[in-house]
Scaffold this active site. Sequence first.
Site, PDB file in Angstrom:
ATOM      1  N   CYS A 186      17.959 -87.455  -6.379  1.00  8.82           N
ATOM      2  CA  CYS A 186      17.155 -87.195  -5.124  1.00  8.82           C
ATOM      3  C   CYS A 186      18.329 -86.976  -3.935  1.00  8.82           C
ATOM      4  O   CYS A 186      18.825 -88.077  -3.671  1.00  8.82           O
ATOM      5  CB  CYS A 186      16.120 -88.287  -5.054  1.00  8.82           C
ATOM      6  SG  CYS A 186      15.118 -87.926  -3.429  1.00  8.82           S
ATOM      7  N   VAL A 187      18.484 -86.061  -3.297  1.00  7.47           N
ATOM      8  CA  VAL A 187      19.264 -86.013  -2.134  1.00  7.47           C
ATOM      9  C   VAL A 187      18.638 -85.300  -0.957  1.00  7.47           C
ATOM     10  O   VAL A 187      17.772 -84.714  -0.953  1.00  7.47           O
ATOM     11  CB  VAL A 187      20.441 -84.930  -2.575  1.00  7.47           C
ATOM     12  CG1 VAL A 187      21.201 -85.510  -3.884  1.00  7.47           C
ATOM     13  CG2 VAL A 187      20.142 -83.716  -3.016  1.00  7.47           C
TER      14      VAL A 187
END
Length: 128
Positions: free
Chosen positions: A107-108
């Site tokens: 998750c960025v």
Amino acid sequence: MKKQIIHTDKAPQAIGPYSQGVKYNGFIYTSGQIPFSVEKNELVTTGIQDEVHQVMKNVIAILEEGGTTIDNVVKTTIFVKDLNDFNAVNEVYASYFNDTNFPARECVEVARLPRDVNVEISVIAIAD
């Protein structure tokens, strides 16, 4: 083995030179899905949790068209506009998976997403 293009009217249509999904060599790869509701023909903008629900609904539609289910997802990639939404995203995201069957993922936070949405998710799943 030849790749198979996956297309469904139950998820947003591609807005560029890509496919909603591709089935190849026992796997399904989805393109990133944004919170666009096909039924309402509009973006869901009522908060990050509603947006994640819509994204997951779109992902599931593509997986089902390819002949598999969310239970066969082995990898996800989540892009968020604001990592402060991480806990809210996780809460909704987790509700789509069995507690013992979470896929690998990252998750960025990104500067910008298509149509200025707050979240985009793509997955890789085992094809049934």
